[in-house]
Enzyme design. Structure first.
Site, PDB file in Angstrom:
ATOM      1  N   ASN A  60      -1.301  18.054 -30.125  1.00  0.00           N
ATOM      2  CA  ASN A  60      -0.770  17.088 -29.162  1.00  0.00           C
ATOM      3  C   ASN A  60       0.310  16.197 -29.771  1.00  0.00           C
ATOM      4  OD1 ASN A  60      -0.924  15.728 -26.506  1.00  0.00           O
ATOM      5  ND2 ASN A  60      -1.762  14.013 -27.664  1.00  0.00           N
ATOM      6  N   CYS A 105     -10.103   5.766 -30.679  1.00  0.00           N
ATOM      7  CA  CYS A 105     -10.885   5.658 -29.439  1.00  0.00           C
ATOM      8  C   CYS A 105     -12.117   4.775 -29.657  1.00  0.00           C
ATOM      9  CB  CYS A 105     -11.295   7.040 -28.933  1.00  0.00           C
ATOM     10  SG  CYS A 105     -12.240   8.014 -30.105  1.00  0.00           S
ATOM     11  N   CYS A 122     -23.321   4.087  -9.351  1.00  0.00           N
ATOM     12  CA  CYS A 122     -22.757   5.192 -10.126  1.00  0.00           C
ATOM     13  C   CYS A 122     -22.337   4.694 -11.509  1.00  0.00           C
ATOM     14  CB  CYS A 122     -21.562   5.803  -9.399  1.00  0.00           C
ATOM     15  SG  CYS A 122     -20.736   7.122 -10.342  1.00  0.00           S
ATOM     16  N   GLU A 155      -7.090  19.981 -39.250  1.00  0.00           N
ATOM     17  CA  GLU A 155      -8.234  19.865 -38.345  1.00  0.00           C
ATOM     18  C   GLU A 155      -9.422  20.556 -38.992  1.00  0.00           C
ATOM     19  OE1 GLU A 155     -10.481  18.628 -36.076  1.00  0.00           O
ATOM     20  OE2 GLU A 155      -8.642  18.199 -34.973  1.00  0.00           O
ATOM     21  N   CYS A 191     -18.054   4.241 -13.652  1.00  0.00           N
ATOM     22  CA  CYS A 191     -17.197   3.075 -13.910  1.00  0.00           C
ATOM     23  C   CYS A 191     -18.078   1.853 -14.135  1.00  0.00           C
ATOM     24  CB  CYS A 191     -16.291   2.776 -12.716  1.00  0.00           C
ATOM     25  SG  CYS A 191     -15.082   4.050 -12.353  1.00  0.00           S
ATOM     26  N   ASP A 246      -5.595  10.511 -35.942  1.00  0.00           N
ATOM     27  CA  ASP A 246      -6.146  10.428 -34.576  1.00  0.00           C
ATOM     28  C   ASP A 246      -7.573  10.970 -34.583  1.00  0.00           C
ATOM     29  OD1 ASP A 246      -6.519  10.234 -31.844  1.00  0.00           O
ATOM     30  OD2 ASP A 246      -5.374  12.042 -31.377  1.00  0.00           O
ATOM     31  N   ASN A 250     -12.241  19.792 -43.767  1.00  0.00           N
ATOM     32  CA  ASN A 250     -13.206  18.818 -43.263  1.00  0.00           C
ATOM     33  C   ASN A 250     -12.723  17.426 -43.658  1.00  0.00           C
ATOM     34  OD1 ASN A 250     -15.317  17.148 -42.595  1.00  0.00           O
ATOM     35  ND2 ASN A 250     -16.909  18.422 -43.520  1.00  0.00           N
TER      36      ASN A 250
END
Length: 446
Positions: A304, A402, A80, A320, A83, A369, A348
């Site tokens: 958030n 991220c 799979c 945003e 992970c 973020d 933008n």
């Protein structure tokens, strides 16, 4: 046939062991990326992809095991693709992610953080409150499969459970397969989007054909039996609409700040709710907002960070690139009684200019973020302001990332063009057992 054997020195960004085939003179030669191998191990391997300067391989024999190796908890781990690091002890996973961040900062950005923060941890199992599950009817097996894609494949993995999904969702995988297989459009459901709130579990069925009355009856019965809410999506995400039951609303809580955040199952929200609370707490602590501060929250999404910031600052401006998102963020601010301290703009941010920043006014502090692409244009515009209008630069920036590579790229611009020092950096273990690296860095105006 002679066995291929290699010593593993490190892990790459995809959690593959990295080693080198020795040249005839004993010097390191071609690099080999070995799936399933860990640093410090000696393994036999089988190559499945070969290029001039590198090979991709899978481990066939473990000759010397690492002390960091553990038995994967999931029975489907070998095939799979959900992970990639279950065979590595969880604290070692985080240590390796920390190393990835530091290596990226130096090798890509040519910068160092003055201090490396302690990693932020959370639950390592049952943490995934968002997921996109692939669905496929497999003629040869005579069944519908629901799950993640197989490793190195477009096929759907035949899984019966999932250890990173909450147990009630994992227990639902086989019944979901049976439900989809019983529908008239069983070949026309390519994916199911999962979103879990505080007390609602939503499943968005992507359907390529209309449901029959019998289909609708079966889906409603499943919803009643398993306590879930179904949404239907006929085209893009904007077409997703609640189907049954209609009297439920997804939301998550940030109790430290008294914030309740409604959201739709196709909205971007963090996968790991527990770590999101830790992330918001840490970001605001590092930003050190004062009651008189005017703060910018860039790439604000649904708010958030904006709404918790509004409980501490004089004013928060959320920006945003989507009008829909900024309208939803304002609605969330109103629902929490924070609209008097928040303003939202649609811009933008991938094309923002120094003049655009000047027009927004001076900010004392800034939170960034961005998605995986990072915030290159924004950072470059801050670099221009350093030369033309340095008084407009925020004295502190907290950057939540991220992607360690784009963070490193942007950190270089902030340090070398905008005059910021990287005072702190560290990782957030948002996605245990995967190679995904979430991180945070603090930049102080020098």
């Amino acid at each position: 046939m002679q066995e291929n054997i290699i010593d593993i020195k490190s892990l790459d960004m995809d959690a593959r062991g990295v080693g080198h085939i020795e040249n005839d003179d004993g010097t390191p030669g071609k690099v080999v990326f070995v799936e399933g191998a860990l640093p410090g191990e000696r393994v036999g391997f089988e190559t499945f992809k070969k290029k001039k300067n590198w090979e991709a391989a899978r481990m066939t024999v473990l000759h010397r095991a690492s002390s960091m190796r553990v038995q994967p908890k999931c029975e489907h781990f070998d095939y799979c693709g959900g992970c990639s690091m279950q065979h590595l002890e969880p604290t070692a996973q985080v240590a390796i992610k920390q190393r990835v961040l530091e290596d990226n900062l130096w090798h890509i950005g040519k910068v160092h953080a003055d201090n490396i923060m302690r990693p932020m941890y959370g639950p390592t199992w049952g943490y995934r409150y968002r997921a996109r599950l692939s669905v496929r009817w497999v003629e040869k097996k005579g069944t519908v499969l629901v799950g993640f894609k197989e490793k190195r494949s477009v096929f759907v993995a035949d899984i019966k459970s999932c250890q990173i999904l909450p147990k009630h969702v994992s227990d639902m995988l086989l019944p979901l397969r049976a439900l989809i297989g019983s529908l008239s459009l069983y070949k026309e459901v390519p994916q199911i989007e999962l979103a879990i709130g505080e007390d609602v579990t939503a499943l968005v069925l992507r359907i390529m054909a209309p449901m029959t009355a019998d289909d609708e009856t079966k889906v409603k019965a499943f919803a009643d039996q398993y306590g879930v809410q179904f949404w239907l999506q006929t085209k893009g995400p904007e077409t997703a609409a609640p189907f049954y039951p209609l009297d439920q609303e997804l939301h998550y809580l940030l109790p430290e700040f008294g914030v309740r955040m409604p959201f739709k199952p196709v909205d971007f929200t963090q996968v790991n709710h527990h770590i999101n609370r830790v992330l918001v707490h840490k970001a605001l602590h590092l930003l050190d907002v004062q009651p008189e501060d005017r703060v910018a929250d860039l790439f604000c999404g649904l708010g958030n960070f904006t709404l918790p910031l509004a409980t501490q600052a004089r004013e928060v401006v959320g920006i945003e690139g989507s009008t829909t998102l900024t309208e939803r963020a304002l609605s969330n601010a109103k629902a929490n009684g924070l609209d008097g301290k928040t303003t939202f703009y649609c811009r933008n941010l991938f094309e923002i200019t120094p003049d655009d920043l000047l027009a927004l006014g001076k900010f004392d502090r800034m939170l960034i973020d961005p998605p995986r692409d990072g915030a290159a244009t924004l950072c470059e515009s801050l670099g221009v302001l350093r030369k033309t209008n340095p008084e407009f630069l925020p004295k502190r920036i907290v950057y939540v990332s991220c992607s360690p590579s784009t963070l490193a790229r942007d950190a270089s611009v902030l340090a070398n063009q905008a005059g910021y020092a990287i005072s702190k950096a560290g990782v957030v273990n948002m996605f245990p057992h995967t190679s995904h690296v979430e991180s945070m860095a603090v930049f102080d105006l020098a």
